[in-house]
Design an enzyme around this catalytic site. Structure first.
Site, short mmCIF file in Angstrom:
data_model
loop_
_atom_site.label_atom_id
_atom_site.label_comp_id
_atom_site.label_asym_id
_atom_site.label_seq_id
_atom_site.Cartn_x
_atom_site.Cartn_y
_atom_site.Cartn_z
N SER A 75 22.74 -0.47 25.78
CA SER A 75 21.67 -0.58 26.76
C SER A 75 21.34 -2.01 27.16
CB SER A 75 20.45 0.15 26.19
OG SER A 75 19.50 0.34 27.18
N ASP A 84 22.28 0.46 30.64
CA ASP A 84 22.77 1.85 30.69
C ASP A 84 21.94 2.69 31.67
OD1 ASP A 84 20.50 1.96 29.09
OD2 ASP A 84 21.35 3.41 27.69
N ASP A 89 18.75 3.41 32.01
CA ASP A 89 17.65 4.32 31.68
C ASP A 89 16.29 3.65 31.86
OD1 ASP A 89 17.74 2.75 29.41
OD2 ASP A 89 18.14 4.39 28.01
N GLU A 140 7.21 3.56 29.17
CA GLU A 140 6.99 2.33 28.42
C GLU A 140 6.84 1.22 29.46
OE1 GLU A 140 9.14 2.46 24.27
OE2 GLU A 140 10.61 2.69 25.85
N ASN A 179 8.27 -1.41 29.62
CA ASN A 179 9.58 -1.95 29.97
C ASN A 179 10.33 -1.12 31.01
OD1 ASN A 179 10.71 0.22 28.55
ND2 ASN A 179 11.04 -0.96 26.69
N SER A 213 11.57 -5.12 15.93
CA SER A 213 12.35 -4.42 16.95
C SER A 213 13.28 -3.42 16.25
CB SER A 213 13.18 -5.43 17.74
OG SER A 213 14.24 -4.76 18.40
N GLY A 214 13.55 -2.32 16.92
CA GLY A 214 14.51 -1.34 16.41
C GLY A 214 15.84 -1.43 17.13
N THR A 215 16.01 -2.44 17.96
CA THR A 215 17.29 -2.58 18.66
C THR A 215 17.89 -3.98 18.52
OG1 THR A 215 16.22 -3.26 20.71
CG2 THR A 215 16.67 -0.91 20.47
N ARG A 267 9.05 -8.61 17.45
CA ARG A 267 8.50 -8.80 18.79
C ARG A 267 7.01 -9.13 18.70
NH1 ARG A 267 12.66 -7.44 21.99
NH2 ARG A 267 13.85 -5.54 21.54
#
Ligand code: G16
Length: 544
Positions: free
Chosen positions: A65, A279, A281, A371, A373, A501-503, A508
């Site tokens: 992503s 990606d 989304d 979100e 974002n 962060s989870g990515t 953050r």
């Protein structure tokens, strides 16, 4: 069992580096692509088990992503096109981290716990983004599926939401739509064209939109879709992947976090633009004014535009349906006030990650979730869809109510309800602006954002930060929340929080305040607190 022998044999082609431990994050596994071959093979195995368990088709999307080109990742898609359930995220982590010699034991453990009938057929849809590593990694997924005797369909290059859509279409036996890319374009574009018939006197200027494709899959797909739009939307495509690097100085994440124009885009003051992520989304909109100042319309503004439109239509249709907006801690304070106090809609706050927002939105007749974002969509309950349909088809109904119900029907059809979808969101937003005869400046003026700033802090282990209250407060490390509270008190209309962060391998930091100087100072002060109390690495954060 022959199946397990095959898994053993094939897994030796996708060996796990000893000692490597990866966690299932906000949206699946995500890290440098060179660490992911075994993960992909194993996610092929897991998707096959999930398919056998649910007796339905499961999706596996190879993408990282918004992350840089050298990263990759995987998102697992459940039968109705939603993200895989938390229990199976746990299995994914177990399977991903089992050392090579323990893989069969980990696999059998899941089969036993879930009581899976291994003679049940399995079907897995696979898709990938445009990263150079995606081809071999998606092959590893396909190998995993075939090792367990599952059937797979490789959709090749697709956006993440397109794959979610295919999975849902397949499992609803075509009720949601046709499980082909052409079917997707037809359904969305037909609904868009029907919607824009309600726009009077739309000039060519209003039909024009500049799109930053982040040099990714979204750009390819916008090109593919264009002919279906019959010039009702005229797109100038930038960052189409022909020269620039994926997500580099462009794309929705860059624009949202940096609050500036992407590189590679040419726009005149006042022109409406949007950016997709890698990606497709997520989507954010923006424009520059005559003074060259940049104006961002993020997920919060999108949610406001869409929920205002839907609320008006519900009133015109005379339908009493409960509408809510779901946000996260990143939602700008002004958006939450506007939604609650002016629009009088219910607002919910969840943890980051569309899986959490999606779940919360399902509790309402109409759940608009975004979100900040730019990741989001709208969910309609089955009962809501039925009521709208009855009204649209009622021969005794007056024209105005019927027209509103038909608009709602086409709105439902332009939306990809399985997950946030930049293409579908773009069509919906464009249709709303056209129908309401609204400029991007008028949309922007609905409310004014509080100035805000997002920063990233590198720490040695981001898991030392634990949060509560939908990530709005830190419970560890000791003293961090107290430090944030003290810093926030120094600024007017201020708010700040931190979360791992989870990515990405970062913490953050978010801060908002009455002025940009104040938001910037607060974000920096909180970053320093994170650096000092949560094991910062590298240089201390510098003031902006
Ligand atoms: C993913 C998730 C989003 C989330 C984002 C950032 O987006 O799907 O819900 O907001 O990661 O998450 P985090 O702050 O934990 O890094 P994407 O577009 O990168 O897949």
């Amino acid at each position: 069992m022959a199946q397990f022998e095959e898994v053993s044999k094939q897994s030796s082609q996708h060996p796990k580096p000893a000692g490597l431990v990866l966690q299932y994050g906000t949206a699946g596994f995500r890290t440098n692509a060179k660490h992911l071959d075994h993960i992909m093979f194993r996610m092929g195995l897991l998707a096959t088990l999930r398919s056998k368990k649910t007796k339905a088709t499961i999706g596996v999307m190879v993408t990282a992503s918004h992350n840089p080109e050298e990263d990759n990742g995987v998102k697992l898609i459940d039968p109705m096109g939603e993200m895989v359930t938390p229990a199976w995220e746990g299995y994914a982590t177990q399977l991903a981290n089992a050392e090579q010699g323990d893989l069969l034991t980990a696999l059998k453990d899941i089969i036993e716990k879930e009581n899976i009938n291994m003679s049940q057929e399995a079907n897995v849809f696979v898709g990938k983004d445009t990263r150079s590593s995606s081809a071999s990694l998606s092959q590893a997924v396909l190998d995993g599926v075939s090792a367990l005797g599952g059937h797979s369909k490789d959709y090749g290059l697709v956006t993440t939401p397109q794959l979610h859509y295919m999975v849902c279409c397949q499992n609803t036996q075509g009720k949601y739509g046709e499980a082909t890319i052409e079917g997707y374009y037809r359904k969305l574009c037909q609904a868009f064209i029907q919607l824009t018939k309600n726009a009077s006197n739309c000039t060519d200027d209003q039909k024009h939109l500049s799109v930053d494709g982040a040099n990714g899959i979204g750009a390819l797909k916008v090109r593919e879709m264009e002919s279906h739009l019959r010039r009702e939307l005229q797109i100038s495509l930038f960052n189409d992947g022909s020269k620039g690097k994926l997500n580099h100085q462009c794309g929705a994440d860059f624009v949202k976090v940096q609050q500036k124009l992407p590189t590679g885009i040419n726009i005149n003051p006042g022109e409406r633009c949007c950016s997709f992520d890698g990606d497709a989304d997520r989507i954010v909109y923006y424009y520059t004014d005559s003074d060259g100042q940049f104006h961002l319309l993020d997920g919060d503004k999108i949610a406001t535009l869409i929920s205002t439109f839907l609320k008006e239509l519900l009133t015109k249709a005379g339908l009493d349906l409960k509408i809510a907006v779901v946000q996260t801690a990143y939602a700008n304070g002004s958006s939450t006030h506007y939604l609650e106090d002016t629009m009088k809609v219910i607002v919910r706050c969840t943890k980051t990650g569309v899986k959490h927002l999606h779940h919360a939105a399902q509790e309402f007749d109409i759940g608009v979730y975004f979100e900040a974002n730019g990741h989001g969509t709208v969910l309609f309950s089955k009962a809501a869809e039925e009521k709208i349909q009855q009204l649209a088809e009622d021969p005794n109904m007056n024209d105005e109510r019927k027209r509103a119900a038909r608009l709602l029907q086409n709105t439902i059809n332009v939306i990809n309800q399985t997950v946030g979808d930049a293409i579908s969101d773009m069509l919906l937003i464009e249709a709303i602006l056209a129908i309401r005869g609204m400029t991007v400046q008028q949309w922007d003026a609905i409310y004014s954002d509080l100035p805000n700033r997002q920063l990233k802090v590198k720490v040695s282990d981001r898991r030392v930060i634990d949060t509560t209250d939908a990530e709005r407060r830190a419970v560890s490390p000791a003293g961090l929340q107290e430090a944030i509270d003290t810093l926030v008190k120094k600024h007017r209309l201020a708010r700040s929080f931190v979360r791992p962060s989870g990515t990405e391998d970062v913490v953050r930091v978010y801060a908002e305040a009455e002025t940009q100087e104040s938001a910037d100072a607060l974000a920096h002060e909180v970053s320093l607190a994170v650096y000092r109390l949560a094991g910062g690495v590298g240089d201390e954060p510098k003031p902006l």
